[in-house]
Design a protein around this motif. Structure first.
Motif, PDB file in Angstrom:
ATOM      1  N   GLN A   1       9.315  48.419  69.726  1.00 40.98           N
ATOM      2  CA  GLN A   1       9.648  47.157  70.377  1.00 40.98           C
ATOM      3  C   GLN A   1       9.324  47.168  71.873  1.00 40.98           C
ATOM      4  O   GLN A   1       8.772  46.208  72.393  1.00 40.98           O
ATOM      5  CB  GLN A   1      11.138  46.906  70.193  1.00 40.98           C
TER       6      GLN A   1
ATOM      7  N   ALA B   1      21.892  34.091  63.650  1.00 36.77           N
ATOM      8  CA  ALA B   1      23.142  34.352  64.364  1.00 36.77           C
ATOM      9  C   ALA B   1      22.988  33.958  65.822  1.00 36.77           C
ATOM     10  O   ALA B   1      23.885  33.380  66.427  1.00 36.77           O
ATOM     11  CB  ALA B   1      23.521  35.818  64.238  1.00 36.77           C
TER      12      ALA B   1
ATOM     13  N   VAL C   1      24.694  27.411  69.745  1.00 41.50           N
ATOM     14  CA  VAL C   1      25.491  26.209  69.528  1.00 41.50           C
ATOM     15  C   VAL C   1      26.928  26.432  70.000  1.00 41.50           C
ATOM     16  O   VAL C   1      27.514  25.596  70.683  1.00 41.50           O
ATOM     17  CB  VAL C   1      25.468  25.820  68.033  1.00 41.50           C
ATOM     18  N   ARG C   2      27.464  27.600  69.653  1.00 42.32           N
ATOM     19  CA  ARG C   2      28.832  27.889  70.078  1.00 42.32           C
ATOM     20  C   ARG C   2      28.944  27.902  71.594  1.00 42.32           C
ATOM     21  O   ARG C   2      29.897  27.399  72.167  1.00 42.32           O
ATOM     22  CB  ARG C   2      29.290  29.250  69.535  1.00 42.32           C
TER      23      ARG C   2
ATOM     24  N   ARG D   1      12.195  51.820  65.707  1.00 42.19           N
ATOM     25  CA  ARG D   1      12.071  50.377  65.947  1.00 42.19           C
ATOM     26  C   ARG D   1      12.072  50.067  67.431  1.00 42.19           C
ATOM     27  O   ARG D   1      11.285  49.271  67.925  1.00 42.19           O
ATOM     28  CB  ARG D   1      13.253  49.638  65.297  1.00 42.19           C
TER      29      ARG D   1
ATOM     30  N   ARG E   1      18.037  37.048  59.903  1.00 39.35           N
ATOM     31  CA  ARG E   1      19.488  36.883  59.966  1.00 39.35           C
ATOM     32  C   ARG E   1      19.971  36.968  61.413  1.00 39.35           C
ATOM     33  O   ARG E   1      20.825  36.216  61.857  1.00 39.35           O
ATOM     34  CB  ARG E   1      20.150  37.952  59.108  1.00 39.35           C
ATOM     35  N   LYS E   2      19.338  37.872  62.140  1.00 42.58           N
ATOM     36  CA  LYS E   2      19.695  38.035  63.540  1.00 42.58           C
ATOM     37  C   LYS E   2      19.335  36.765  64.330  1.00 42.58           C
ATOM     38  O   LYS E   2      20.109  36.290  65.151  1.00 42.58           O
ATOM     39  CB  LYS E   2      18.913  39.220  64.102  1.00 42.58           C
TER      40      LYS E   2
ATOM     41  N   ARG F   1      15.787  30.243  54.801  1.00 44.40           N
ATOM     42  CA  ARG F   1      16.135  30.806  53.485  1.00 44.40           C
ATOM     43  C   ARG F   1      14.910  30.917  52.588  1.00 44.40           C
ATOM     44  O   ARG F   1      14.739  31.875  51.854  1.00 44.40           O
ATOM     45  CB  ARG F   1      17.183  29.915  52.819  1.00 44.40           C
TER      46      ARG F   1
ATOM     47  N   VAL G   1      16.300  53.394  63.835  1.00 43.93           N
ATOM     48  CA  VAL G   1      16.580  52.542  65.001  1.00 43.93           C
ATOM     49  C   VAL G   1      15.717  52.971  66.190  1.00 43.93           C
ATOM     50  O   VAL G   1      15.136  52.140  66.888  1.00 43.93           O
ATOM     51  CB  VAL G   1      18.075  52.593  65.378  1.00 43.93           C
TER      52      VAL G   1
ATOM     53  N   GLU H   1      23.186  30.185  66.106  1.00 39.88           N
ATOM     54  CA  GLU H   1      24.565  29.721  65.973  1.00 39.88           C
ATOM     55  C   GLU H   1      25.353  30.038  67.238  1.00 39.88           C
ATOM     56  O   GLU H   1      26.178  29.257  67.688  1.00 39.88           O
ATOM     57  CB  GLU H   1      25.220  30.360  64.753  1.00 39.88           C
ATOM     58  N   GLU H   2      25.044  31.216  67.801  1.00 41.53           N
ATOM     59  CA  GLU H   2      25.704  31.581  69.052  1.00 41.53           C
ATOM     60  C   GLU H   2      25.355  30.574  70.142  1.00 41.53           C
ATOM     61  O   GLU H   2      26.175  30.233  70.972  1.00 41.53           O
ATOM     62  CB  GLU H   2      25.222  32.961  69.491  1.00 41.53           C
TER      63      GLU H   2
ATOM     64  N   ARG I   1       7.973  39.063  72.137  1.00 40.05           N
ATOM     65  CA  ARG I   1       8.733  38.014  72.800  1.00 40.05           C
ATOM     66  C   ARG I   1       8.050  36.662  72.603  1.00 40.05           C
ATOM     67  O   ARG I   1       8.690  35.658  72.322  1.00 40.05           O
ATOM     68  CB  ARG I   1       8.845  38.339  74.284  1.00 40.05           C
TER      69      ARG I   1
ATOM     70  N   ARG J   1       8.837  35.395  69.238  1.00 37.53           N
ATOM     71  CA  ARG J   1      10.220  34.922  69.086  1.00 37.53           C
ATOM     72  C   ARG J   1      10.407  33.571  69.741  1.00 37.53           C
ATOM     73  O   ARG J   1      11.002  32.672  69.185  1.00 37.53           O
ATOM     74  CB  ARG J   1      11.186  35.928  69.716  1.00 37.53           C
TER      75      ARG J   1
END
Lengths: 190, 254
Positions: free
Chosen positions: B71, B134, B140-141, B67, B130-131, B116, B64, B137-138, B79, B82
Protein backbone atom coordinates in the motif's frame (compact mmCIF):
# COMPACT_ATOMS: atom_id res chain seq x y z
CA UNK A 1 18.08 -4.85 24.25
CA UNK A 2 21.16 -5.91 22.28
CA UNK A 3 23.75 -3.82 20.50
CA UNK A 4 22.65 -2.25 17.24
CA UNK A 5 18.99 -2.28 18.26
CA UNK A 6 16.93 0.33 16.45
CA UNK A 7 16.23 3.58 18.25
CA UNK A 8 12.51 4.09 17.59
CA UNK A 9 12.85 7.90 17.36
CA UNK A 10 15.50 7.51 14.64
CA UNK A 11 13.25 5.06 12.81
CA UNK A 12 10.43 7.63 12.82
CA UNK A 13 12.79 10.29 11.46
CA UNK A 14 13.75 8.01 8.59
CA UNK A 15 10.12 7.03 7.98
CA UNK A 16 9.25 10.74 7.66
CA UNK A 17 11.81 10.86 4.82
CA UNK A 18 9.99 8.00 3.09
CA UNK A 19 12.33 5.15 4.10
CA UNK A 20 10.27 1.97 3.64
CA UNK A 21 12.86 -0.31 5.21
CA UNK A 22 12.79 1.65 8.47
CA UNK A 23 9.01 1.51 8.30
CA UNK A 24 9.23 -2.31 8.07
CA UNK A 25 11.46 -2.45 11.15
CA UNK A 26 9.20 -0.03 13.04
CA UNK A 27 6.25 -2.27 12.15
CA UNK A 28 8.02 -5.41 13.40
CA UNK A 29 8.83 -3.65 16.65
CA UNK A 30 5.32 -2.46 17.49
CA UNK A 31 2.78 -4.40 15.42
CA UNK A 32 2.23 -7.10 18.09
CA UNK A 33 1.47 -4.45 20.73
CA UNK A 34 -0.89 -2.54 18.41
CA UNK A 35 -2.63 -5.73 17.32
CA UNK A 36 -3.02 -6.99 20.89
CA UNK A 37 -4.51 -3.69 22.07
CA UNK A 38 -6.83 -3.47 19.05
CA UNK A 39 -8.05 -7.04 19.59
CA UNK A 40 -8.77 -6.38 23.25
CA UNK A 41 -10.73 -3.18 22.56
CA UNK A 42 -12.63 -4.40 19.50
CA UNK A 43 -12.95 -8.03 20.62
CA UNK A 44 -12.63 -9.12 17.01
CA UNK A 45 -9.51 -10.30 15.18
CA UNK A 46 -10.82 -9.21 11.79
CA UNK A 47 -11.57 -5.69 12.97
CA UNK A 48 -8.22 -5.60 14.76
CA UNK A 49 -6.37 -6.54 11.55
CA UNK A 50 -8.05 -3.66 9.70
CA UNK A 51 -7.19 -1.29 12.50
CA UNK A 52 -3.58 -2.48 12.62
CA UNK A 53 -3.26 -1.62 8.96
CA UNK A 54 -4.92 1.79 9.39
CA UNK A 55 -2.76 2.71 12.39
CA UNK A 56 0.52 1.99 10.62
CA UNK A 57 -0.67 3.76 7.49
CA UNK A 58 -1.39 6.79 9.66
CA UNK A 59 2.06 6.44 11.27
CA UNK A 60 3.63 6.38 7.78
CA UNK A 61 1.77 9.53 6.77
CA UNK A 62 2.16 11.46 10.01
CA UNK A 63 5.72 10.47 10.94
CA UNK A 64 6.75 14.01 9.97
CA UNK A 65 4.54 15.57 12.61
CA UNK A 66 5.73 13.29 15.45
CA UNK A 67 7.44 15.31 18.19
CA UNK A 68 9.79 13.55 20.58
CA UNK A 69 8.99 16.02 23.36
CA UNK A 70 5.35 14.96 23.43
CA UNK A 71 6.00 11.33 24.32
CA UNK A 72 7.79 8.15 23.23
CA UNK A 73 7.07 6.62 19.79
CA UNK A 74 5.47 3.71 21.63
CA UNK A 75 3.10 5.97 23.58
CA UNK A 76 2.35 7.85 20.35
CA UNK A 77 1.36 4.64 18.54
CA UNK A 78 -0.62 3.36 21.51
CA UNK A 79 -2.55 6.64 21.68
CA UNK A 80 -3.38 6.48 17.97
CA UNK A 81 -4.44 2.84 18.25
CA UNK A 82 -6.56 3.30 21.29
CA UNK A 83 -8.32 6.42 20.09
CA UNK A 84 -9.13 4.87 16.71
CA UNK A 85 -10.29 1.62 18.30
CA UNK A 86 -12.52 3.42 20.78
CA UNK A 87 -13.94 5.63 18.00
CA UNK A 88 -14.83 2.49 16.10
CA UNK A 89 -16.38 0.95 19.19
CA UNK A 90 -18.45 4.06 19.90
CA UNK A 91 -19.62 4.36 16.33
CA UNK A 92 -20.84 0.77 16.50
CA UNK A 93 -22.66 1.58 19.75
CA UNK A 94 -24.24 4.70 18.24
CA UNK A 95 -25.34 2.68 15.26
CA UNK A 96 -27.01 0.25 17.65
CA UNK A 97 -29.10 3.10 18.96
CA UNK A 98 -30.60 3.29 15.48
CA UNK A 99 -29.19 6.54 14.11
CA UNK A 100 -28.13 4.81 10.94
CA UNK A 101 -29.83 1.53 10.17
CA UNK A 102 -27.42 -1.21 9.21
CA UNK A 103 -27.83 -4.86 8.45
CA UNK A 104 -24.17 -5.64 8.08
CA UNK A 105 -23.82 -8.90 10.01
CA UNK A 106 -20.14 -8.30 10.77
CA UNK A 107 -20.99 -5.14 12.67
CA UNK A 108 -23.97 -6.38 14.60
CA UNK A 109 -21.89 -9.36 15.65
CA UNK A 110 -19.16 -7.07 16.98
CA UNK A 111 -21.73 -4.83 18.64
CA UNK A 112 -23.24 -7.77 20.46
CA UNK A 113 -19.87 -8.77 21.83
CA UNK A 114 -18.99 -5.25 22.83
CA UNK A 115 -22.28 -4.57 24.59
CA UNK A 116 -22.15 -7.76 26.61
CA UNK A 117 -18.76 -6.67 27.89
CA UNK A 118 -18.47 -9.78 30.04
CA UNK A 119 -17.30 -12.33 27.51
CA UNK A 120 -13.68 -13.21 27.49
CA UNK A 121 -11.64 -11.24 25.01
CA UNK A 122 -9.08 -12.88 22.79
CA UNK A 123 -6.27 -10.88 24.34
CA UNK A 124 -6.13 -11.77 27.99
CA UNK A 125 -4.69 -9.79 30.84
CA UNK A 126 -1.45 -11.34 31.99
CA UNK A 127 -0.90 -12.27 35.59
CA UNK A 128 2.10 -10.43 37.08
CA UNK A 129 1.51 -7.42 34.83
CA UNK A 130 1.19 -3.81 35.97
CA UNK A 131 -2.59 -4.18 35.93
CA UNK A 132 -2.46 -7.33 38.08
CA UNK A 133 -0.38 -5.45 40.69
CA UNK A 134 -3.17 -2.91 41.25
CA UNK A 135 -5.95 -3.49 43.79
CA UNK A 136 -8.92 -5.08 41.95
CA UNK A 137 -11.24 -2.10 42.32
CA UNK A 138 -8.66 0.23 40.74
CA UNK A 139 -7.76 -2.20 37.96
CA UNK A 140 -11.46 -2.63 37.12
CA UNK A 141 -12.20 1.09 36.59
CA UNK A 142 -9.01 1.56 34.55
CA UNK A 143 -9.88 -1.45 32.38
CA UNK A 144 -13.44 -0.28 31.74
CA UNK A 145 -12.23 3.18 30.75
CA UNK A 146 -9.11 2.26 28.84
CA UNK A 147 -10.10 -0.93 27.04
CA UNK A 148 -13.88 -0.61 26.90
CA UNK A 149 -14.04 3.13 26.20
CA UNK A 150 -16.49 3.92 28.99
CA UNK A 151 -16.72 7.38 30.56
CA UNK A 152 -16.52 7.88 34.31
CA UNK A 153 -20.33 8.25 34.63
CA UNK A 154 -20.92 5.16 32.52
CA UNK A 155 -18.56 3.24 34.78
CA UNK A 156 -20.29 4.56 37.92
CA UNK A 157 -23.64 3.42 36.52
CA UNK A 158 -22.25 0.06 35.47
CA UNK A 159 -20.67 -0.67 38.86
CA UNK A 160 -23.47 0.96 40.88
CA UNK A 161 -20.89 3.15 42.68
CA UNK A 162 -20.94 6.92 43.29
CA UNK A 163 -19.12 8.97 40.64
CA UNK A 164 -16.74 10.37 43.27
CA UNK A 165 -15.62 6.84 44.22
CA UNK A 166 -14.95 5.98 40.57
CA UNK A 167 -12.88 9.16 40.09
CA UNK A 168 -10.84 8.46 43.21
CA UNK A 169 -10.12 4.87 42.13
CA UNK A 170 -9.05 6.08 38.70
CA UNK A 171 -6.68 8.67 40.11
CA UNK A 172 -5.22 6.26 42.68
CA UNK A 173 -4.76 3.61 40.00
CA UNK A 174 -3.05 6.07 37.66
CA UNK A 175 -0.79 7.27 40.43
CA UNK A 176 0.35 3.70 41.07
CA UNK A 177 0.94 3.14 37.37
CA UNK A 178 3.13 6.24 37.25
CA UNK A 179 4.96 4.82 40.26
CA UNK A 180 5.63 1.51 38.46
CA UNK A 181 7.02 3.44 35.50
CA UNK A 182 9.30 5.50 37.75
CA UNK A 183 10.53 2.35 39.51
CA UNK A 184 11.26 0.69 36.19
CA UNK A 185 13.35 3.65 35.05
CA UNK A 186 15.32 3.77 38.29
CA UNK A 187 16.12 0.05 38.25
CA UNK A 188 17.13 0.23 34.58
CA UNK A 189 16.55 -2.46 31.97
CA UNK A 190 15.66 -5.77 33.56
CA UNK B 1 -11.79 25.73 39.14
CA UNK B 2 -8.37 25.78 40.86
CA UNK B 3 -5.45 24.36 38.95
CA UNK B 4 -5.16 21.12 40.90
CA UNK B 5 -8.63 20.27 39.74
CA UNK B 6 -7.52 20.81 36.13
CA UNK B 7 -4.61 18.43 36.75
CA UNK B 8 -7.01 15.78 38.03
CA UNK B 9 -9.14 16.34 34.94
CA UNK B 10 -5.99 15.95 32.80
CA UNK B 11 -5.45 12.43 34.15
CA UNK B 12 -8.99 11.31 33.52
CA UNK B 13 -8.86 12.98 30.10
CA UNK B 14 -5.73 10.97 29.23
CA UNK B 15 -7.66 7.87 30.22
CA UNK B 16 -10.42 9.00 27.84
CA UNK B 17 -13.04 8.84 30.58
CA UNK B 18 -14.20 12.45 30.97
CA UNK B 19 -17.87 12.95 30.15
CA UNK B 20 -18.65 15.10 27.14
CA UNK B 21 -19.18 18.45 28.85
CA UNK B 22 -16.11 18.16 31.07
CA UNK B 23 -14.06 17.01 28.11
CA UNK B 24 -15.03 20.09 26.10
CA UNK B 25 -14.18 22.36 29.05
CA UNK B 26 -10.82 20.66 29.55
CA UNK B 27 -9.99 20.87 25.84
CA UNK B 28 -10.72 24.60 25.95
CA UNK B 29 -8.35 24.88 28.93
CA UNK B 30 -5.65 23.00 26.97
CA UNK B 31 -6.25 25.04 23.85
CA UNK B 32 -5.62 28.17 25.92
CA UNK B 33 -2.05 26.79 26.24
CA UNK B 34 -1.56 25.18 29.67
CA UNK B 35 1.90 23.56 29.63
CA UNK B 36 1.48 22.12 33.15
CA UNK B 37 -1.58 20.14 32.07
CA UNK B 38 0.17 19.15 28.84
CA UNK B 39 3.02 17.69 30.88
CA UNK B 40 0.62 15.78 33.08
CA UNK B 41 -1.13 14.45 29.98
CA UNK B 42 2.18 13.23 28.58
CA UNK B 43 3.21 11.57 31.85
CA UNK B 44 -0.17 9.91 32.23
CA UNK B 45 -0.01 8.76 28.61
CA UNK B 46 3.37 7.08 29.25
CA UNK B 47 2.03 5.40 32.39
CA UNK B 48 -1.07 4.22 30.53
CA UNK B 49 1.13 2.47 27.97
CA UNK B 50 1.69 -0.11 30.72
CA UNK B 51 -1.93 -1.24 30.29
CA UNK B 52 -1.73 -2.66 26.74
CA UNK B 53 1.60 -4.20 27.76
CA UNK B 54 -0.29 -6.03 30.51
CA UNK B 55 -2.09 -8.05 27.84
CA UNK B 56 -0.92 -11.44 26.64
CA UNK B 57 0.65 -10.60 23.26
CA UNK B 58 -1.06 -11.79 20.08
CA UNK B 59 1.13 -12.05 16.96
CA UNK B 60 -0.48 -10.25 14.01
CA UNK B 61 -0.98 -12.25 10.79
CA UNK B 62 1.91 -11.70 8.32
CA UNK B 63 -0.56 -10.74 5.57
CA UNK B 64 -1.09 -7.31 7.16
CA UNK B 65 2.57 -6.32 6.80
CA UNK B 66 2.61 -7.45 3.19
CA UNK B 67 -0.55 -5.43 2.46
CA UNK B 68 0.87 -2.36 4.18
CA UNK B 69 4.17 -2.46 2.31
CA UNK B 70 2.30 -2.84 -0.98
CA UNK B 71 0.00 0.00 0.00
CA UNK B 72 2.74 2.50 0.84
CA UNK B 73 4.54 1.51 -2.35
CA UNK B 74 1.62 2.41 -4.56
CA UNK B 75 -0.11 4.96 -2.42
CA UNK B 76 -0.77 7.51 -5.11
CA UNK B 77 -2.38 4.96 -7.44
CA UNK B 78 -4.52 3.42 -4.73
CA UNK B 79 -5.65 6.78 -3.51
CA UNK B 80 -6.74 7.90 -6.97
CA UNK B 81 -8.81 4.73 -7.32
CA UNK B 82 -10.44 5.21 -3.94
CA UNK B 83 -11.29 8.85 -4.56
CA UNK B 84 -12.73 7.93 -7.93
CA UNK B 85 -15.02 5.36 -6.29
CA UNK B 86 -16.23 7.84 -3.75
CA UNK B 87 -16.79 10.74 -6.07
CA UNK B 88 -19.22 8.87 -8.31
CA UNK B 89 -22.04 10.02 -6.09
CA UNK B 90 -20.76 13.43 -5.15
CA UNK B 91 -23.75 15.62 -4.23
CA UNK B 92 -22.13 18.96 -4.85
CA UNK B 93 -24.48 21.93 -5.05
CA UNK B 94 -27.07 20.77 -2.57
CA UNK B 95 -27.54 22.97 0.51
CA UNK B 96 -25.67 22.42 3.76
CA UNK B 97 -26.73 20.52 6.85
CA UNK B 98 -29.67 18.15 6.84
CA UNK B 99 -30.19 18.19 3.09
CA UNK B 100 -26.64 17.08 2.44
CA UNK B 101 -26.91 14.45 5.15
CA UNK B 102 -30.23 13.14 3.82
CA UNK B 103 -29.05 12.92 0.25
CA UNK B 104 -25.79 11.29 1.32
CA UNK B 105 -27.79 8.76 3.30
CA UNK B 106 -29.87 7.99 0.23
CA UNK B 107 -26.79 7.66 -1.92
CA UNK B 108 -25.03 5.48 0.61
CA UNK B 109 -28.08 3.21 0.54
CA UNK B 110 -27.98 3.13 -3.23
CA UNK B 111 -24.31 2.43 -3.10
CA UNK B 112 -24.74 -0.48 -0.71
CA UNK B 113 -26.95 -2.21 -3.30
CA UNK B 114 -24.48 -1.58 -6.11
CA UNK B 115 -21.65 -2.76 -3.91
CA UNK B 116 -23.46 -5.97 -2.99
CA UNK B 117 -23.63 -6.99 -6.64
CA UNK B 118 -19.91 -6.53 -6.88
CA UNK B 119 -19.34 -8.68 -3.81
CA UNK B 120 -21.15 -11.57 -5.49
CA UNK B 121 -18.88 -11.49 -8.49
CA UNK B 122 -15.64 -10.46 -6.80
CA UNK B 123 -15.12 -12.51 -3.66
CA UNK B 124 -11.58 -11.30 -3.16
CA UNK B 125 -12.58 -7.67 -2.79
CA UNK B 126 -15.16 -8.19 -0.07
CA UNK B 127 -13.00 -6.96 2.77
CA UNK B 128 -12.01 -3.73 1.02
CA UNK B 129 -15.57 -2.94 -0.01
CA UNK B 130 -16.93 -3.52 3.45
CA UNK B 131 -14.40 -1.05 4.74
CA UNK B 132 -15.48 1.51 2.12
CA UNK B 133 -19.10 1.11 3.16
CA UNK B 134 -18.26 1.59 6.80
CA UNK B 135 -16.36 4.76 5.86
CA UNK B 136 -19.35 6.11 3.96
CA UNK B 137 -21.69 5.38 6.83
CA UNK B 138 -19.21 7.07 9.12
CA UNK B 139 -19.35 10.08 6.80
CA UNK B 140 -23.11 10.24 7.17
CA UNK B 141 -22.86 9.88 10.92
CA UNK B 142 -20.30 12.65 10.99
CA UNK B 143 -22.71 14.99 9.22
CA UNK B 144 -25.42 14.19 11.77
CA UNK B 145 -23.15 14.92 14.71
CA UNK B 146 -24.18 18.12 16.53
CA UNK B 147 -20.49 18.92 17.13
CA UNK B 148 -19.82 19.35 13.40
CA UNK B 149 -18.74 22.81 12.19
CA UNK B 150 -18.91 23.98 8.60
CA UNK B 151 -15.79 25.64 7.16
CA UNK B 152 -16.07 27.38 3.77
CA UNK B 153 -12.80 27.38 1.81
CA UNK B 154 -12.41 29.91 -1.02
CA UNK B 155 -10.23 29.65 -4.12
CA UNK B 156 -7.04 31.72 -4.13
CA UNK B 157 -5.13 33.35 -7.02
CA UNK B 158 -4.17 30.28 -9.09
CA UNK B 159 -7.81 29.06 -9.23
CA UNK B 160 -10.20 31.73 -7.88
CA UNK B 161 -13.23 29.74 -9.12
CA UNK B 162 -12.48 26.79 -6.82
CA UNK B 163 -14.32 26.32 -3.56
CA UNK B 164 -14.75 23.71 -0.87
CA UNK B 165 -16.74 22.91 2.22
CA UNK B 166 -15.25 21.12 5.15
CA UNK B 167 -17.46 19.49 7.76
CA UNK B 168 -15.08 19.42 10.72
CA UNK B 169 -15.75 17.69 14.01
CA UNK B 170 -13.38 19.19 16.60
CA UNK B 171 -14.33 16.52 19.13
CA UNK B 172 -13.76 13.35 17.12
CA UNK B 173 -10.92 15.14 15.23
CA UNK B 174 -12.19 14.06 11.83
CA UNK B 175 -14.10 15.61 8.96
CA UNK B 176 -15.16 15.42 5.33
CA UNK B 177 -14.06 17.80 2.59
CA UNK B 178 -16.11 18.47 -0.58
CA UNK B 179 -14.36 20.43 -3.31
CA UNK B 180 -15.39 21.81 -6.68
CA UNK B 181 -13.63 23.77 -9.43
CA UNK B 182 -10.08 22.68 -8.55
CA UNK B 183 -7.91 22.41 -11.70
CA UNK B 184 -6.81 18.89 -12.67
CA UNK B 185 -3.09 18.35 -12.00
CA UNK B 186 -0.43 15.94 -13.34
CA UNK B 187 -0.37 12.45 -11.80
CA UNK B 188 2.89 13.08 -9.92
CA UNK B 189 1.09 15.88 -8.01
CA UNK B 190 -1.80 15.80 -5.54
CA UNK B 191 -3.77 18.21 -3.40
CA UNK B 192 -2.85 18.20 0.28
CA UNK B 193 -5.11 19.50 3.03
CA UNK B 194 -3.62 21.35 6.01
CA UNK B 195 -5.11 21.99 9.43
CA UNK B 196 -3.58 25.16 10.78
CA UNK B 197 -3.25 26.11 14.45
CA UNK B 198 -1.96 29.69 14.55
CA UNK B 199 0.95 29.50 12.10
CA UNK B 200 1.57 25.77 12.47
CA UNK B 201 0.20 23.71 9.54
CA UNK B 202 -0.38 19.98 10.18
CA UNK B 203 -0.81 17.60 7.21
CA UNK B 204 -4.45 16.44 7.03
CA UNK B 205 -4.27 14.10 4.05
CA UNK B 206 -3.73 13.98 0.30
CA UNK B 207 -6.45 13.75 -2.36
CA UNK B 208 -6.97 14.03 -6.10
CA UNK B 209 -9.93 15.44 -8.01
CA UNK B 210 -12.43 14.16 -10.55
CA UNK B 211 -13.91 15.97 -13.53
CA UNK B 212 -15.08 19.44 -12.55
CA UNK B 213 -12.38 19.61 -9.88
CA UNK B 214 -14.62 17.69 -7.51
CA UNK B 215 -13.54 15.50 -4.63
CA UNK B 216 -15.05 13.97 -1.55
CA UNK B 217 -12.23 13.44 0.89
CA UNK B 218 -12.49 11.97 4.37
CA UNK B 219 -9.82 13.35 6.71
CA UNK B 220 -7.66 10.94 8.73
CA UNK B 221 -8.08 11.51 12.49
CA UNK B 222 -5.96 14.53 13.43
CA UNK B 223 -3.93 14.78 16.64
CA UNK B 224 -5.75 15.79 19.80
CA UNK B 225 -4.89 18.77 21.94
CA UNK B 226 -4.46 21.19 19.02
CA UNK B 227 -7.12 23.78 18.27
CA UNK B 228 -7.24 24.49 14.54
CA UNK B 229 -8.42 27.87 13.31
CA UNK B 230 -7.79 27.60 9.56
CA UNK B 231 -7.77 24.95 6.86
CA UNK B 232 -5.95 25.22 3.54
CA UNK B 233 -5.18 23.15 0.45
CA UNK B 234 -1.86 23.25 -1.44
CA UNK B 235 -0.47 21.45 -4.49
CA UNK B 236 2.22 18.93 -3.46
CA UNK B 237 4.08 15.81 -4.72
CA UNK B 238 1.65 12.86 -5.00
CA UNK B 239 2.74 11.12 -1.79
CA UNK B 240 2.22 14.23 0.32
CA UNK B 241 4.79 16.15 2.35
CA UNK B 242 5.08 16.92 6.08
CA UNK B 243 5.28 20.74 5.56
CA UNK B 244 3.64 22.73 2.74
CA UNK B 245 5.93 23.49 -0.22
CA UNK B 246 3.58 24.21 -3.15
CA UNK B 247 1.13 27.01 -3.99
CA UNK B 248 -1.95 27.42 -1.78
CA UNK B 249 -5.19 27.03 -3.75
CA UNK B 250 -7.90 27.06 -1.05
CA UNK B 251 -8.14 28.73 2.34
CA UNK B 252 -10.90 28.94 4.94
CA UNK B 253 -11.27 30.07 8.54
CA UNK B 254 -13.21 28.21 11.23
Amino acid sequence: MGLGADDPSDLIKRIAQGDRESFGRFYDLYAPLVFTLATRVLRSRTEAEDLLQDVFLQAWRQAGSYEKGRGSPEAWLITITRSRAIDKLRSVRRRDKGIVPSDDPAYSETAGRVESGEKESEAKVMVGSALARLPDAQARVLELAYFDGMSQSEIAARLGEPLGTVKTRMRDGLERLRGFLGAKRVSGVS
Amino acid sequence: MNHNEWLEQAEIYALGALDEEERARFEAHLAAGCSVCENRLRETGEALSLLPKSLEPLPPPPSVKARLLAQIGSRAAARTARVRQRTQWLPWGIGAGALVAASLLFMVGWNIIATRQEIQSLEGRVAQLRKDLAQREETVRLLFDPEVRLVQLSGLEPSPGAQARLFWNPVSRTGVLFTTGLPSIPSEKAYELWAIAGKEPLPAGVFTVEAGGRALFRLPPLPEGVSFDKFAVTVEPAGGVPKPTGPMVLLGTL
